[in-house]
Scaffold this active site. Structure first.
Site, short mmCIF file in Angstrom:
data_model
loop_
_atom_site.label_atom_id
_atom_site.label_comp_id
_atom_site.label_asym_id
_atom_site.label_seq_id
_atom_site.Cartn_x
_atom_site.Cartn_y
_atom_site.Cartn_z
CG ASP B 26 -2.11 -0.82 1.15
OD1 ASP B 26 -2.27 -1.51 0.13
OD2 ASP B 26 -2.93 -0.78 2.09
CE LYS B 83 -6.89 -1.25 -0.08
NZ LYS B 83 -6.86 -2.72 -0.21
N GLY B 216 -3.06 -7.77 8.11
CA GLY B 216 -2.42 -8.00 9.40
C GLY B 216 -0.93 -8.29 9.35
N GLY B 237 -0.38 -3.76 3.95
CA GLY B 237 -1.07 -2.48 3.96
C GLY B 237 -0.30 -1.48 4.77
CB SER B 238 -0.93 -0.18 8.12
OG SER B 238 -2.29 -0.24 7.73
#
Lengths: 213, 296
Positions: B26, B83, B216, B237-238
């Site tokens: 991301d 997205k 996760g 992602g993060s």
């Protein structure tokens, strides 16, 4: 049974490995230089060329792959074609090509994913109507004197051969047609009969003699 | 010369096959995209905020501003994904028009339609969708998804839900592969899976498309875990840009996905990375904040 390696750093590795027994070869995943030792040939699969190139460097495979390609057959598909090239016409970003074949390539030459396509190609010396899947595919913009272009799409060279190195911009591993693989494996059979080393592919002919597409 | 056929199943699914063994990261701007590319990401997901920030901000999360998406597309040569909200035909068509390489119909954004997912067959651009079990995955493939990812729980830095979903999918694949053909219709009914697709899974012994893990992943060990459980690759992602050293984390997670079975090497590359993103306990999440329950 001959052993054929598939560079297993990233990309369509399992597709090639699954294919090899059908052609009578054992498929061996290659992640480290020592994995190359007993192989008869190597396939560099499709994937993301920047990611694979980075992993080649980080795993100390650059020299090992160049040495391998000087003596033994290598098939490069899509990203594998880019990695086999001598130079990258679009600058190449982080990609460091291995220089196994005297060609310049344009990455994503046919455009982004929305332009990715399937078609049928005629491969010189192999046959017509060979199904070919092009995914964000590159094409060959320049080929040296010892390189024979084998197939074209829209006038762009998408497959080429030079001694024991064979490259294509499409994905024979995504179709059922065996003919591109058969052509490659004939190089192994030829080697088994005639074991003298192939001419070193690092010594490229002068560029003035190069054909342009 | 035969004609060129774009947007076929082979072309859409093939694109995901080329991503296997890789990490999709991301990013929220061109600078992050360049860091991801240099670290060896196989693609980037362009969005306005990473999931943990979306979670913190609350409210309605929508498709990114096309300016951000285009900025990222100009910055890198690797594929760019973006997205769209679940069922949001408008956002999906806009992203397709921008020329993104893949659309994620994602539960990270607020769903636009609680009843219907997108009919992804209608598009030339390929789609990736989330799933928590085999039935959900096969329903998405039935609508035309060319790639799956297990959902996990995005923006938590907690791998437990990703593990739960990957375990469940793999276990159900093994079970379907081992069933007698005469049992497959009942099995399809039980799973809520399209019968023909379940028959394909039975025959192949695997999904007909690539399946990544998501939701996760915060460390190289998390990424290796998901590969060991049968993921074809990993979405982060993060986990990268919320860590204390994004470049290091990005490189280490890429290496971990390549060498997920080389444990001494995993030990080496896990050393001295700094602090991973802050994690959230799933049990502490109120039900309405669980992103995995969005979509069906």
């Amino acid at each position: 049974m001959g052993q054929v390696g598939v560079l297993a750093l990233q990309g369509a590795v399992s597709e090639h490995l699954a294919r090899l027994p059908r052609h009578g070869y054992e498929g061996i995943p290659v992640k480290r230089p020592r994995d190359l030792e007993r192989l008869d040939a190597l396939i560099i699969p499709g994937g993301e060329s920047t990611a694979i190139s980075r992993l080649i460097r980080e795993n100390g495979l650059t020299k090992a792959l160049r040495d391998f390609g000087r003596e033994r057959p290598v098939l490069g598909t899509c990203a594998g074609l880019i990695l086999c090239a001598a130079e990258i016409a679009d600058g190449g970003g982080d990609v460091e090509p291995l220089g196994l074949m005297d060609i310049s390539v344009c990455r994503n030459g046919f455009g982004r994913q929305k332009d990715s396509f399937e078609t049928e190609v005629e491969v010189s010396g192999t046959g017509r109507d060979i199904p070919a899947v092009f995914i964000r595919a590159p094409y060959i913009v320049r080929a040296g004197r010892d390189v024979t272009p084998l197939a074209f799409v829209d006038g762009r060279a998408v497959m080429a051969e030079s001694g024991h190195i064979l490259v294509c911009a499409f994905h024979p591993e995504l179709t059922e047609d065996p003919r591109v693989f058969d052509r490659f494996f004939r190089k192994l059979e030829a080697r088994e009969l005639k074991p003298e080393p192939c001419p070193p592919s690092k010594k490229f002919p002068v560029k003035t003699a190069a054909a342009r597409f | 010369m035969e004609r060129k056929r774009t947007g076929t199943d082979t072309v859409k699914r093939g694109m995901a096959q080329m991503q296997k063994g890789g990490v999709i990261m991301d990013v929220v701007n061109a600078e992050q995209a360049r860091i991801a590319e240099a670290a060896g990401a196989v693609a980037v997901m362009a969005l306005e905020r990473v999931p943990s920030d979306i979670r913190a901000a609350g409210g309605v999360a929508r498709m990114a501003d096309p300016t951000v998406v285009e900025e990222v597309m100009r910055a890198v040569t690797i594929p760019v994904m973006a997205k769209a909200r679940i069922g949001h035909i408008g956002e999906a068509r806009i992203l397709e028009a921008l020329g993104v390489d893949y659309i994620d119909e994602s539960e990270v954004l607020t769903p636009a339609d609680e009843q219907y997912h997108l009919l992804k067959k209608d598009f030339t651009v390929p789609f990736v969708c989330g799933c928590r079990d085999l039935g959900e995955g096969l329903r998405r493939i039935g609508e035309g998804a060319a790639m799956l990812r297990t959902k996990g729980e995005p923006g938590t830095g907690n791998i437990v839900e990703a593990v739960r979903h990957m375990r469940r999918v793999q276990e159900q694949i093994r079970s379907a592969a081992g069933r007698d053909p005469s049992e497959l219709m009942a099995c399809a009914k039980e799973l809520g899976a399209p019968y023909e697709l379940l028959c394909q899974v039975h025959e192949l012994g695997r999904l007909p498309v690539v399946n990544f893990a998501a939701g996760g992943v915060a460390t190289p060990a998390d990424a290796a875990l998901m590969m060991l459980l049968g993921a074809d690759g990993v979405f982060v992602g993060s986990g990268i840009f919320k860590s204390s050293a994004p470049e290091k984390f990005a490189r280490a997670i890429v290496e971990a996905v390549t060498h997920y079975e080389d444990y001494p090497r995993l030990a080496e590359l896990s050393k001295g990375l700094g602090t991973a993103m802050p994690g959230l306990e799933i049990a502490a999440l109120p039900r309405e904040q669980r992103m995995q329950d969005r979509g069906w």
